[in-house]
Design a protein around this motif. Structure first.
Motif, mmCIF file in Angstrom:
data_model
loop_
_atom_site.group_PDB
_atom_site.id
_atom_site.type_symbol
_atom_site.label_atom_id
_atom_site.label_comp_id
_atom_site.label_asym_id
_atom_site.label_seq_id
_atom_site.Cartn_x
_atom_site.Cartn_y
_atom_site.Cartn_z
ATOM 1 N N ILE A 142 3.524 2.770 2.743
ATOM 2 C CA ILE A 142 3.002 2.782 4.035
ATOM 3 C C ILE A 142 2.894 1.685 4.828
ATOM 4 O O ILE A 142 2.840 1.436 6.025
ATOM 5 C CB ILE A 142 1.715 3.694 3.813
ATOM 6 N N GLY A 143 2.717 0.405 3.939
ATOM 7 C CA GLY A 143 2.514 -0.843 4.596
ATOM 8 C C GLY A 143 2.131 -2.002 3.546
ATOM 9 O O GLY A 143 2.123 -1.535 2.445
ATOM 10 N N ALA A 144 1.790 -3.029 4.224
ATOM 11 C CA ALA A 144 1.352 -4.194 3.259
ATOM 12 C C ALA A 144 0.111 -4.467 3.827
ATOM 13 O O ALA A 144 -0.213 -4.722 4.840
ATOM 14 C CB ALA A 144 2.447 -5.252 3.395
ATOM 15 N N LEU A 145 -0.765 -5.148 3.082
ATOM 16 C CA LEU A 145 -2.000 -5.894 3.297
ATOM 17 C C LEU A 145 -1.923 -7.168 2.942
ATOM 18 O O LEU A 145 -1.274 -7.806 1.994
ATOM 19 C CB LEU A 145 -3.197 -5.300 2.233
ATOM 20 N N ASP A 146 -2.034 -8.125 3.850
ATOM 21 C CA ASP A 146 -1.911 -9.548 3.842
ATOM 22 C C ASP A 146 -3.140 -10.360 4.223
ATOM 23 O O ASP A 146 -3.994 -10.026 5.117
ATOM 24 C CB ASP A 146 -0.839 -9.893 5.103
ATOM 25 N N VAL A 147 -3.406 -11.368 3.591
ATOM 26 C CA VAL A 147 -4.349 -12.681 3.866
ATOM 27 C C VAL A 147 -3.494 -13.756 3.943
ATOM 28 O O VAL A 147 -2.809 -14.243 3.004
ATOM 29 C CB VAL A 147 -5.448 -12.681 2.742
ATOM 30 N N SER A 148 -3.531 -14.495 5.186
ATOM 31 C CA SER A 148 -2.981 -15.753 5.291
ATOM 32 C C SER A 148 -3.826 -16.769 5.704
ATOM 33 O O SER A 148 -4.858 -16.652 6.308
ATOM 34 C CB SER A 148 -1.856 -15.461 6.582
ATOM 35 N N SER A 149 -3.580 -17.870 5.239
ATOM 36 C CA SER A 149 -4.327 -19.093 5.342
ATOM 37 C C SER A 149 -3.829 -20.197 6.245
ATOM 38 O O SER A 149 -2.555 -20.562 6.351
ATOM 39 C CB SER A 149 -4.791 -19.740 3.926
ATOM 40 N N SER A 150 -4.738 -20.672 7.015
ATOM 41 C CA SER A 150 -4.124 -21.739 7.832
ATOM 42 C C SER A 150 -4.649 -23.210 7.265
ATOM 43 O O SER A 150 -4.290 -24.084 8.073
ATOM 44 C CB SER A 150 -4.721 -21.743 9.141
ATOM 45 N N ARG A 151 -5.273 -23.415 6.261
ATOM 46 C CA ARG A 151 -5.684 -24.342 5.448
ATOM 47 C C ARG A 151 -4.744 -25.198 4.800
ATOM 48 O O ARG A 151 -4.164 -24.748 3.818
ATOM 49 C CB ARG A 151 -7.029 -24.310 4.823
ATOM 50 N N ALA A 152 -4.449 -26.386 5.247
ATOM 51 C CA ALA A 152 -3.406 -27.442 4.621
ATOM 52 C C ALA A 152 -3.752 -27.712 3.065
ATOM 53 O O ALA A 152 -3.114 -27.873 2.518
ATOM 54 C CB ALA A 152 -2.995 -28.626 5.359
ATOM 55 N N ASP A 153 -5.095 -27.566 3.062
ATOM 56 C CA ASP A 153 -5.733 -28.085 1.227
ATOM 57 C C ASP A 153 -5.827 -26.943 0.700
ATOM 58 O O ASP A 153 -6.357 -27.032 -0.564
ATOM 59 C CB ASP A 153 -6.818 -28.913 1.615
ATOM 60 N N ILE A 200 0.936 -1.041 -0.006
ATOM 61 C CA ILE A 200 0.204 -0.048 0.115
ATOM 62 C C ILE A 200 0.863 1.115 -0.216
ATOM 63 O O ILE A 200 1.815 1.263 0.861
ATOM 64 C CB ILE A 200 -0.870 -0.073 1.080
ATOM 65 N N TRP A 201 0.717 2.245 -0.988
ATOM 66 C CA TRP A 201 1.435 3.229 -1.050
ATOM 67 C C TRP A 201 0.809 4.351 -0.391
ATOM 68 O O TRP A 201 -0.416 4.785 -0.700
ATOM 69 C CB TRP A 201 1.929 3.283 -2.496
ATOM 70 N N GLY A 202 1.462 5.399 0.102
ATOM 71 C CA GLY A 202 0.767 6.548 0.826
ATOM 72 C C GLY A 202 0.609 7.603 -0.045
ATOM 73 O O GLY A 202 1.073 7.614 -1.384
ATOM 74 N N PRO A 203 -0.243 8.676 0.309
ATOM 75 C CA PRO A 203 -0.453 10.032 -0.470
ATOM 76 C C PRO A 203 0.901 10.603 -0.972
ATOM 77 O O PRO A 203 0.907 11.458 -2.039
ATOM 78 C CB PRO A 203 -1.276 10.671 0.446
ATOM 79 N N ASP A 204 1.867 10.417 -0.194
ATOM 80 C CA ASP A 204 3.167 11.090 -0.544
ATOM 81 C C ASP A 204 4.077 10.355 -1.693
ATOM 82 O O ASP A 204 5.237 10.630 -1.797
ATOM 83 C CB ASP A 204 4.049 11.353 0.771
ATOM 84 N N GLY A 205 3.525 9.054 -2.029
ATOM 85 C CA GLY A 205 4.219 8.277 -2.966
ATOM 86 C C GLY A 205 5.002 7.104 -2.159
ATOM 87 O O GLY A 205 5.637 6.318 -2.835
ATOM 88 N N GLN A 206 5.189 7.197 -1.019
ATOM 89 C CA GLN A 206 6.247 6.397 -0.059
ATOM 90 C C GLN A 206 5.152 5.175 0.226
ATOM 91 O O GLN A 206 4.220 5.096 0.617
ATOM 92 C CB GLN A 206 6.529 7.181 1.022
#
Length: 298
Positions: A137-148, A129-135
């Motif tokens: 700002i962070g990351a958006l993550d979806v992590s799964s616990s499903r082995a299948d 995710i890029w901030g309004p200043d172009g730098q």
């Protein structure tokens, strides 16, 4: 192993900072966290029932917010997928959050692609995710616990993550320029949102990272204001003053509902003068968004 001195067989859970420090980091991001929260909720509603959690980090890889189902919460917290945990590459090696931040691009780290052996039970889909200043700002993550969970399903989730990250970026940009006109520029094979913030004088005063790169506006926090028409393209056969005067006349006539006499009064000039200026600029009466156009009396 070489750069960060990590052992892939290390079993210790990620270090977590105190909640008050998490709160302080959230506060430093200002309205960004408020803007992002509804999008996190929506994303979790889409993926939560499939054994996934939703995480939002800062630019260092520190988790600032998370969403997880009650049945999976203990598992995610045990794995360190929780507020306050550090998922930078320096701390965790190859992983969704850290690698996304290190490379500044969307990534999917599926099971045994993780560096630490203890992390190979999870699949992680991330987008920057890029901030309004172009730098960054962070990351958006979806992590799964499903082995299948299959790689195909991971790719599907990854597309949703990327779309949500872009929506957060766009909302944060609009919130950063509340009094500006926001222009959505044409997008050409870019992963980021193409937005420009334009002030009342038609000067571009802000741009998203993708727009900065597309229009060569520089990567620094502050950009040098430039006319929007210069950036988006213009007819060079007409002078800048003529373009400005034409725009001013059209705005005045539009505000007056197409009433040229009223527009002339608002501009502080005579109706005949207004018609002469329109004629000089090649403006026909139909150029004005008129509901009724009054002609000068003979």
């Amino acid at each position: 192993m070489i750069k960060h001195g990590l052992d892939p067989e290390q079993r210790a859970a990620p270090e977590r900072i105190e909640l008050r420090e998490v709160a302080a980091r959230r506060d430093r991001l200002g309205r960004f966290m408020e803007v992002a929260a509804p999008k996190l909720d929506t994303l979790f509603q889409m993926v939560g029932n499939s054994g996934c959690c939703v995480l939002l980090t800062d630019h260092t890889g520190l988790i600032l917010d998370q969403r997880s189902g009650d049945g999976d919460a203990d598992t995610f917290e045990r794995w360190g997928l929780w507020s306050g945990a550090n998922w930078s590459e320096a701390a965790q090696g190859t992983n969704g959050i850290g690698t996304c931040i290190a490379e500044g691009r969307q990534v999917t780290i599926h099971r045994d692609e993780h560096f630490f052996t203890r992390n190979i039970a999870m699949s992680c889909m991330d987008a920057p995710i890029w901030g309004p200043d172009g730098q960054l700002i962070g990351a958006l993550d979806v992590s799964s616990s499903r082995a299948d969970q299959t790689e195909a399903w991971s790719r599907l989730i990854a597309n949703v993550v990327a779309q949500t990250a872009r929506q957060i970026e766009m909302d944060a940009f609009r919130a950063a320029f509340p009094h500006a006109r926001i222009i959505v520029a044409p997008e050409e094979r870019t992963e980021g949102a193409m937005l420009l913030a334009v002030d009342a004088d038609d000067l571009v005063i802000g741009a998203t990272r993708a727009a900065r790169r597309a229009y060569d506006l520089g990567a620094h926090q502050h950009i040098t204001p430039r006319p929007a028409s210069d950036i988006l393209g213009r007819d060079t056969t007409e002078s800048a003053l003529d373009r400005a005067e034409r725009a001013a006349l059209k705005r005045a006539i539009a505000r007056a509902g197409g009433n040229v006499s009223a527009a002339a009064r608002d501009l502080g000039i005579g109706r005949a003068t207004l018609y002469r200026r329109m004629a000089r600029l090649g403006m026909a009466e139909t150029d004005a968004p008129a509901t009724k156009v009054l002609r000068p009396s003979s």
